[in-house]
Design an enzyme around this catalytic site. Structure first.
Site, PDB file in Angstrom:
ATOM      1  N   TRP A   1      30.098  17.825  -3.851  1.00 27.64           N
ATOM      2  CA  TRP A   1      28.834  17.657  -4.577  1.00 27.64           C
ATOM      3  C   TRP A   1      28.361  16.213  -4.550  1.00 27.64           C
ATOM      4  O   TRP A   1      27.181  15.934  -4.375  1.00 27.64           O
ATOM      5  CB  TRP A   1      28.951  18.171  -6.016  1.00 27.64           C
ATOM      6  CG  TRP A   1      29.213  19.642  -6.068  1.00 27.64           C
ATOM      7  CD1 TRP A   1      30.297  20.277  -6.588  1.00 27.64           C
ATOM      8  CD2 TRP A   1      28.350  20.690  -5.574  1.00 27.64           C
ATOM      9  NE1 TRP A   1      30.187  21.638  -6.438  1.00 27.64           N
ATOM     10  CE2 TRP A   1      28.999  21.916  -5.823  1.00 27.64           C
ATOM     11  CE3 TRP A   1      27.114  20.702  -4.939  1.00 27.64           C
ATOM     12  CZ2 TRP A   1      28.446  23.148  -5.465  1.00 27.64           C
ATOM     13  CZ3 TRP A   1      26.549  21.929  -4.578  1.00 27.64           C
ATOM     14  CH2 TRP A   1      27.218  23.127  -4.846  1.00 27.64           C
TER      15      TRP A   1
ATOM     16  N   LYS B   1      27.764  26.258 -15.154  1.00 30.55           N
ATOM     17  CA  LYS B   1      29.209  26.059 -15.081  1.00 30.55           C
ATOM     18  C   LYS B   1      29.818  26.230 -16.486  1.00 30.55           C
ATOM     19  O   LYS B   1      30.589  27.122 -16.722  1.00 30.55           O
ATOM     20  CB  LYS B   1      29.540  24.667 -14.521  1.00 30.55           C
ATOM     21  CG  LYS B   1      28.927  24.383 -13.177  1.00 30.55           C
ATOM     22  CD  LYS B   1      29.510  25.238 -12.066  1.00 30.55           C
ATOM     23  CE  LYS B   1      28.645  25.344 -10.843  1.00 30.55           C
ATOM     24  NZ  LYS B   1      28.549  24.162 -10.016  1.00 30.55           N
TER      25      LYS B   1
ATOM     26  N   ASP C   1      26.740  13.213 -12.443  1.00 27.76           N
ATOM     27  CA  ASP C   1      26.640  14.668 -12.408  1.00 27.76           C
ATOM     28  C   ASP C   1      27.809  15.192 -13.247  1.00 27.76           C
ATOM     29  O   ASP C   1      28.972  14.993 -12.893  1.00 27.76           O
ATOM     30  CB  ASP C   1      26.772  15.130 -10.944  1.00 27.76           C
ATOM     31  CG  ASP C   1      26.812  16.646 -10.781  1.00 27.76           C
ATOM     32  OD1 ASP C   1      26.825  17.370 -11.798  1.00 27.76           O
ATOM     33  OD2 ASP C   1      26.839  17.107  -9.611  1.00 27.76           O
TER      34      ASP C   1
HETATM   35  C1  LIG Z   1      27.818  23.701  -9.000  1.00 23.78           C
HETATM   36  C2  LIG Z   1      27.638  22.255  -8.925  1.00 23.78           C
HETATM   37  C3  LIG Z   1      26.470  21.688  -8.388  1.00 23.78           C
HETATM   38  C4  LIG Z   1      25.347  22.515  -7.801  1.00 23.78           C
HETATM   39  O1  LIG Z   1      24.697  23.219  -8.780  1.00 23.78           O
HETATM   40  P1  LIG Z   1      23.370  24.059  -8.484  1.00 23.78           P
HETATM   41  O2  LIG Z   1      22.817  24.271  -9.848  1.00 23.78           O
HETATM   42  O3  LIG Z   1      23.801  25.307  -7.810  1.00 23.78           O
HETATM   43  O4  LIG Z   1      22.488  23.244  -7.631  1.00 23.78           O
HETATM   44  C5  LIG Z   1      26.357  20.318  -8.395  1.00 23.78           C
HETATM   45  N1  LIG Z   1      27.319  19.545  -8.899  1.00 23.78           N
HETATM   46  C6  LIG Z   1      28.457  20.056  -9.418  1.00 23.78           C
HETATM   47  C7  LIG Z   1      29.481  19.134  -9.981  1.00 23.78           C
HETATM   48  C8  LIG Z   1      28.637  21.426  -9.452  1.00 23.78           C
HETATM   49  O5  LIG Z   1      29.765  21.925  -9.972  1.00 23.78           O
END
Ligand SMILES: *Cc1c(COP(=O)(O)O)cnc(C)c1O
Length: 360
Positions: free
Chosen positions: A101, A195, A171
């Site tokens: 990511w 998540k 993030d």
């Molecule tokens: C799942 C995830 C993403 C991507 O998320 P989307 O909402 O599908 O774009 C980005 N960063 C992390 C840390 C993730 O676990």
């Protein structure tokens, strides 16, 4: 009705209490005669839903007044572009690449300026967090970027990097609301809610007010300016009403559970059940450097692909689902987010013990 133990990395398990409440309110939300999916996002009823959601989130995370809370669409992945578009004034940014990511975010930012990979753990399949105490932070860097919890690899920053005075952008998708954070240490922190918080289709960005300006990269679409959404209280266009509503319920659930400090203790206890077993097992092994282990995502292997596959299959038949590891790592991964009860992990470990005995 029978519910499985769902170890999916995302979309993921939600608190049963929340799902039941949502079910009860489905046809008639609190006397409005309609479901939240059907009502105007400009209605008084919905206004209350979004305002309460924000207030509860602010309380849970102790978000300082000079930060805006934005409910945005496009998932976490759209932030990979929004961040550089809104923050790259000098067109330089530093990225710490600790997984897929972070790598995607770095690659996206390279479209907009000089995005420098100042640290990485790719040399050992992202199984650790690099030393971030003395990084070669660019003098002109507009920000330093991290992915705080690496969903796929199961590592987490236990200590934030020394950004040498530069803005920190994080993030936090897979560790959002799993433990208390000091929001004031970040310029922006954001997370896709599917998540650890709510239904897919929304990202919550917590952005320091002074970073929300009209001074964005030329050509930035209106929908991708933080200012557009901040000025409109996340109601510039139709937001993801459903996700805002369910997330709001999860915030109330978290408050009722005792808040983020209690969640942290609970998550530590839960993760310890699994890690202790992995450390003592002769068959299963964790794949991550101990100090850098995530509380949320726990990858493990047997060292034998066929045995891994059999384990995943038998686990599923026994009601433990989505344990297959990410396609880039193989093996298994148990995501044990806030809503996974302690018994879920205890029962999984019992199952693993039995599997180990039977397959020795
Ligand atoms: C799942 C995830 C993403 C991507 O998320 P989307 O909402 O599908 O774009 C980005 N960063 C992390 C840390 C993730 O676990």
């Amino acid at each position: 009705m029978s519910r499985v133990y769902n170890f999916s990395a995302g979309p993921a398990v939600l608190p049963e209490e929340v799902l039941s409440e949502v079910q009860q309110e489905m046809l008639d939300y609190q006397g409005s005669g309609q479901s939240v999916m059907e009502m105007s996002h400009r209605s008084k009823v919905f206004e209350k839903i979004i305002q309460e959601a924000e207030a509860d989130l602010r309380e849970l995370m102790a978000i300082p007044e000079n930060y805006k809370v934005l409910f945005l669409q496009g998932g976490a992945s759209l932030q990979f572009a929004m961040i550089p578009m809104n923050l790259m004034k000098n067109k330089v940014a530093d990225y710490i690449v600790t997984g897929q990511w972070a790598k995607k975010a770095w690659q996206e930012a390279r479209k907009y300026g000089k995005a420098v990979k100042i640290a990485s753990s790719e040399d050992q399949t992202f199984s650790y967090i690099p030393d971030c105490s003395d990084l070669p932070v660019d003098e002109d860097a507009d920000y330093v970027y991290i992915c705080q919890n690496n969903t796929i690899y199961g590592t987490a920053f236990k200590k934030l990097p020394d950004t040498k005075g530069k803005l920190l952008v994080a993030d936090v998708s897979s560790c959002f609301l799993s433990e208390p954070v000091d929001v004031s240490k970040y310029g922006i922190l954001y997370g896709g809610v599917q998540k650890n918080v709510g239904p897919a289709g929304m990202v919550i960005a917590i952005v320091r007010e002074d970073l929300i300006t009209e001074d964005v990269l030329e050509g930035t679409p209106t929908m991708m300016k933080y200012k557009t959404h901040a000025d409109a209280g996340s109601l510039y266009n139709t937001p993801n009403c459903w996700s805002i509503y369910v997330c709001g319920k999860v915030f109330k659930w978290l408050k009722q559970m005792g808040g983020l400090k209690v969640m942290k203790e609970r998550n530590e206890k839960k993760a310890a059940v699994l890690y202790d077993f992995l450390d003592n097992s002769r068959m299963f092994k964790g794949t991550v450097k101990k100090e850098d282990r995530s509380l949320m995502n726990v990858p493990f292997v047997t060292g034998d692909k066929e045995l891994d596959a059999r384990f995943v299959k038998e686990a599923e038949a026994a009601g433990f689902i989505n344990l297959k590891g990410h396609r880039s790592v193989g093996g298994m991964r148990a995501s044990i987010y806030n809503a996974m009860p302690v018994e879920g992990v205890e029962k999984l470990v019992s199952f693993m013990k039995k599997f180990e005995e039977e397959n020795r």
